[in-house]
Design a protein around this motif. Sequence first.
Motif, PDB file in Angstrom:
ATOM      1  N   LEU A 107       0.824  -1.167   0.061  1.00 36.07           N
ATOM      2  CA  LEU A 107       0.124   0.252   0.005  1.00 36.07           C
ATOM      3  C   LEU A 107       0.773   1.145   0.015  1.00 36.07           C
ATOM      4  O   LEU A 107       1.558   1.582   0.936  1.00 36.07           O
ATOM      5  CB  LEU A 107      -0.971   0.070   1.043  1.00 36.07           C
ATOM      6  N   GLN A 108       0.997   1.794  -1.070  1.00 32.81           N
ATOM      7  CA  GLN A 108       1.789   2.995  -1.441  1.00 32.81           C
ATOM      8  C   GLN A 108       0.736   4.166  -0.839  1.00 32.81           C
ATOM      9  O   GLN A 108      -0.053   4.584  -1.573  1.00 32.81           O
ATOM     10  CB  GLN A 108       2.378   3.261  -2.679  1.00 32.81           C
ATOM     11  N   MET A 109       1.259   5.039   0.141  1.00 34.13           N
ATOM     12  CA  MET A 109       0.615   6.039   0.687  1.00 34.13           C
ATOM     13  C   MET A 109       1.332   7.399   0.457  1.00 34.13           C
ATOM     14  O   MET A 109       2.396   7.431   0.879  1.00 34.13           O
ATOM     15  CB  MET A 109       0.202   5.816   2.304  1.00 34.13           C
ATOM     16  N   ASN A 110       0.708   8.222  -0.318  1.00 34.69           N
ATOM     17  CA  ASN A 110       1.295   9.518  -0.613  1.00 34.69           C
ATOM     18  C   ASN A 110       0.627  10.726   0.058  1.00 34.69           C
ATOM     19  O   ASN A 110      -0.922  10.512   0.443  1.00 34.69           O
ATOM     20  CB  ASN A 110       1.396   9.711  -2.074  1.00 34.69           C
ATOM     21  N   SER A 111       1.069  12.009  -0.011  1.00 33.84           N
ATOM     22  CA  SER A 111       0.278  13.024   0.469  1.00 33.84           C
ATOM     23  C   SER A 111      -0.364  12.805   1.647  1.00 33.84           C
ATOM     24  O   SER A 111      -1.496  13.046   1.948  1.00 33.84           O
ATOM     25  CB  SER A 111      -0.569  13.619  -0.497  1.00 33.84           C
ATOM     26  N   LEU A 112       0.483  12.317   2.827  1.00 28.19           N
ATOM     27  CA  LEU A 112      -0.082  11.839   4.073  1.00 28.19           C
ATOM     28  C   LEU A 112      -0.734  12.792   4.817  1.00 28.19           C
ATOM     29  O   LEU A 112      -0.132  13.836   4.970  1.00 28.19           O
ATOM     30  CB  LEU A 112       0.610  10.959   4.679  1.00 28.19           C
ATOM     31  N   LYS A 113      -1.971  12.780   5.589  1.00 26.86           N
ATOM     32  CA  LYS A 113      -2.596  13.655   6.190  1.00 26.86           C
ATOM     33  C   LYS A 113      -2.689  13.225   7.684  1.00 26.86           C
ATOM     34  O   LYS A 113      -2.594  11.828   8.023  1.00 26.86           O
ATOM     35  CB  LYS A 113      -3.853  14.036   5.731  1.00 26.86           C
ATOM     36  N   PRO A 114      -2.664  13.957   8.598  1.00 25.26           N
ATOM     37  CA  PRO A 114      -2.874  13.649  10.053  1.00 25.26           C
ATOM     38  C   PRO A 114      -4.081  12.691  10.403  1.00 25.26           C
ATOM     39  O   PRO A 114      -3.894  11.770  11.123  1.00 25.26           O
ATOM     40  CB  PRO A 114      -2.931  14.844  10.917  1.00 25.26           C
ATOM     41  N   GLU A 115      -5.106  12.748   9.579  1.00 23.39           N
ATOM     42  CA  GLU A 115      -6.306  11.945   9.872  1.00 23.39           C
ATOM     43  C   GLU A 115      -5.996  10.540   9.270  1.00 23.39           C
ATOM     44  O   GLU A 115      -6.767   9.582   9.234  1.00 23.39           O
ATOM     45  CB  GLU A 115      -7.612  12.521   9.100  1.00 23.39           C
ATOM     46  N   ASP A 116      -4.731  10.452   8.661  1.00 19.32           N
ATOM     47  CA  ASP A 116      -4.448   9.105   8.179  1.00 19.32           C
ATOM     48  C   ASP A 116      -3.956   8.173   9.456  1.00 19.32           C
ATOM     49  O   ASP A 116      -3.506   6.949   9.111  1.00 19.32           O
ATOM     50  CB  ASP A 116      -3.669   9.071   7.047  1.00 19.32           C
ATOM     51  N   THR A 117      -3.520   9.021  10.215  1.00 18.31           N
ATOM     52  CA  THR A 117      -3.093   8.007  11.203  1.00 18.31           C
ATOM     53  C   THR A 117      -3.892   7.066  12.085  1.00 18.31           C
ATOM     54  O   THR A 117      -4.914   7.364  12.332  1.00 18.31           O
ATOM     55  CB  THR A 117      -2.660   9.145  12.730  1.00 18.31           C
ATOM     56  N   ALA A 118      -3.303   5.979  12.145  1.00 15.71           N
ATOM     57  CA  ALA A 118      -3.945   4.726  12.504  1.00 15.71           C
ATOM     58  C   ALA A 118      -2.932   3.521  12.713  1.00 15.71           C
ATOM     59  O   ALA A 118      -1.978   3.485  12.017  1.00 15.71           O
ATOM     60  CB  ALA A 118      -5.231   4.421  11.643  1.00 15.71           C
ATOM     61  N   ILE A 119      -3.597   2.325  13.170  1.00 12.37           N
ATOM     62  CA  ILE A 119      -2.989   0.925  12.780  1.00 12.37           C
ATOM     63  C   ILE A 119      -3.366   0.384  11.497  1.00 12.37           C
ATOM     64  O   ILE A 119      -4.954   0.426  11.223  1.00 12.37           O
ATOM     65  CB  ILE A 119      -3.271   0.155  14.190  1.00 12.37           C
ATOM     66  N   TYR A 120      -2.582   0.027  10.848  1.00 11.44           N
ATOM     67  CA  TYR A 120      -3.211  -0.582   9.411  1.00 11.44           C
ATOM     68  C   TYR A 120      -2.997  -1.860   9.452  1.00 11.44           C
ATOM     69  O   TYR A 120      -1.929  -2.437   9.830  1.00 11.44           O
ATOM     70  CB  TYR A 120      -2.285   0.120   8.179  1.00 11.44           C
ATOM     71  N   TYR A 121      -3.855  -2.632   9.062  1.00  6.80           N
ATOM     72  CA  TYR A 121      -3.918  -4.135   8.959  1.00  6.80           C
ATOM     73  C   TYR A 121      -4.067  -4.596   7.532  1.00  6.80           C
ATOM     74  O   TYR A 121      -4.962  -4.103   6.663  1.00  6.80           O
ATOM     75  CB  TYR A 121      -5.007  -4.607   9.680  1.00  6.80           C
ATOM     76  N   CYS A 122      -3.661  -5.638   7.073  1.00  8.65           N
ATOM     77  CA  CYS A 122      -3.945  -6.438   5.992  1.00  8.65           C
ATOM     78  C   CYS A 122      -4.816  -7.611   6.287  1.00  8.65           C
ATOM     79  O   CYS A 122      -4.737  -8.165   7.324  1.00  8.65           O
ATOM     80  CB  CYS A 122      -2.763  -6.548   4.931  1.00  8.65           C
ATOM     81  N   ALA A 123      -5.317  -8.217   5.156  1.00  8.72           N
ATOM     82  CA  ALA A 123      -6.482  -9.048   5.545  1.00  8.72           C
ATOM     83  C   ALA A 123      -6.705  -9.936   4.163  1.00  8.72           C
ATOM     84  O   ALA A 123      -6.480  -9.177   3.177  1.00  8.72           O
ATOM     85  CB  ALA A 123      -7.686  -9.014   6.252  1.00  8.72           C
TER      86      ALA A 123
END
Length: 127
Positions: free
Chosen positions: A84-100
């Motif tokens: 998961l390529q994440m660009n232009s990150l914002k504070p609201e993207d803050t989280a624990i990220y899981y794959c499934a």
Amino acid sequence: QVQLVESGGNLVQPGGSLRLSCTASGFSLDYYAIGWFRQAPGKEREGVSCLSPVSSSDGTTYYTASVKGRFFIARDNAKNTVYLQMNSLKPEDTAIYYCATQNAHTCGLTWSRYSRWGQGTQVTVSS
């Protein structure tokens, strides 16, 4: 051992980029739909993006509206890994990220349809 392992989470400044990895062991990701989800403190788990199985003819990818045009999902079949390529990150993207993984011919962002989960990786976007 059958498992999914996420990696790549970190502290990054707003506007920065991260690439998360989801690597499978003990089974091939080729036959499964893969989803990325996130959960911030005090919030419900949210579907971020998903990718249909390699065997699927539709090649479906989905993104939740808040990440469209900023996040991109892709497979590396040789490495049995989904990114998961994440660009232009914002504070609201803050989280624990899981794959499934989901045993299905296509993908969607309903987390309850996914049966195998990784342990998560923390993404913090802050200055």
